[in-house]
Write a protein that holds these residues in place. Structure first.
Motif, mmCIF file in Angstrom:
data_model
loop_
_atom_site.group_PDB
_atom_site.id
_atom_site.type_symbol
_atom_site.label_atom_id
_atom_site.label_comp_id
_atom_site.label_asym_id
_atom_site.label_seq_id
_atom_site.Cartn_x
_atom_site.Cartn_y
_atom_site.Cartn_z
ATOM 1 N N UNK A 170 -7.039 -4.652 -2.829
ATOM 2 C CA UNK A 170 -6.423 -3.370 -3.137
ATOM 3 C C UNK A 170 -5.455 -3.558 -4.302
ATOM 4 N N UNK A 171 -5.607 -2.811 -5.407
ATOM 5 C CA UNK A 171 -4.683 -2.947 -6.544
ATOM 6 C C UNK A 171 -3.291 -2.446 -6.162
ATOM 7 N N UNK A 180 0.650 0.577 -3.370
ATOM 8 C CA UNK A 180 -0.793 0.604 -3.636
ATOM 9 C C UNK A 180 -1.097 1.680 -4.666
ATOM 10 N N UNK A 181 -1.921 1.335 -5.648
ATOM 11 C CA UNK A 181 -2.248 2.281 -6.717
ATOM 12 C C UNK A 181 -3.564 2.995 -6.467
ATOM 13 N N UNK A 182 -4.231 2.663 -5.410
ATOM 14 C CA UNK A 182 -5.496 3.303 -5.047
ATOM 15 C C UNK A 182 -5.588 3.368 -3.533
ATOM 16 N N UNK A 183 -6.723 2.935 -3.016
ATOM 17 C CA UNK A 183 -6.923 2.888 -1.567
ATOM 18 C C UNK A 183 -5.934 1.909 -0.944
ATOM 19 N N UNK A 184 -5.628 2.118 0.331
ATOM 20 C CA UNK A 184 -4.691 1.243 1.036
ATOM 21 C C UNK A 184 -5.347 0.686 2.296
ATOM 22 N N UNK A 185 -4.940 -0.493 2.741
ATOM 23 C CA UNK A 185 -5.527 -1.051 3.967
ATOM 24 C C UNK A 185 -4.989 -0.384 5.230
ATOM 25 N N UNK A 186 -3.797 0.219 5.164
ATOM 26 C CA UNK A 186 -3.184 0.788 6.367
ATOM 27 C C UNK A 186 -2.958 2.289 6.287
ATOM 28 N N UNK A 187 -3.195 2.893 5.146
ATOM 29 C CA UNK A 187 -2.941 4.317 4.979
ATOM 30 C C UNK A 187 -1.576 4.619 4.386
#
Length: 175
Positions: free
Chosen positions: A134-135, A159-166
């Motif tokens: 994740x960037x 996070x600049x895009x998708x996140x692992x935890x929301x």
């Protein structure tokens, strides 16, 4: 004769089914056990902090900079232990199991009052699943004297895009 052939045919069929089921169970168990090494190596395959990588290769854990500069600039300690590393390219975020690591870090600004840069957070997959990246944007702050050496004590990960935890921003204590 046909009276005896039917039970014999059923017995043979049950034997074939039992053999087939036994072979299938052995194959599934073999695949599962064969992947146990893959599941166990997920943490080993994850990038380690700069200090851990250098220790593994026998290199010194702290960048060799002029003593006066290294006293002024705080570093980052690997999971709160060891010598602070200046401008690390890898920071372990989950010290319990190395399941979350910030890597590929490029610092835009690195000063005594804070640092800012970008990289990726790699999250190890559970049960042998593939790692995901994740960037992120990173900010170090909270420099203080820790065990006689200057070290940053906090890290903000955005996070600049998708996140692992929301969550788009996470805070880590790294002292």
């Amino acid at each position: 004769m046909t009276d005896r052939a039917e039970p014999l045919r059923r017995a043979r069929m049950r034997t074939v089914v039992a053999i087939f089921a036994g072979v299938a169970v052995l194959l599934v168990a073999g695949v599962w056990l064969g992947r146990a090494a893959d599941r166990a190596s997920v943490v080993d395959d994850a990038p380690k902090t700069a200090a851990a990588q250098k220790a593994r290769t026998g290199q010194v854990a702290q960048d060799s900079l002029d003593d006066s500069v290294s006293r002024e600039l705080p570093g980052v300690r690997d999971c709160g232990v060891g010598e602070p590393v200046l401008e690390p390219t890898i920071i372990n975020l989950d010290c319990a199991n190395s399941g979350r690591v910030a890597s590929g870090i490029q610092w835009d600004d690195y000063a005594a009052d804070g640092a800012a840069g970008s990289g990726v957070v790699q999250v190890g997959g559970a049960n042998g699943a593939a790692q995901k990246s994740f960037p992120v944007r990173l900010k170090l702050f909270g420099a203080k004297n820790v065990d006689g050496l200057m070290a940053f004590t906090a890290l903000e990960v955005t996070y600049t895009g998708a996140t692992p935890t929301g969550r788009s921003t996470e805070m880590y204590s790294i002292a």
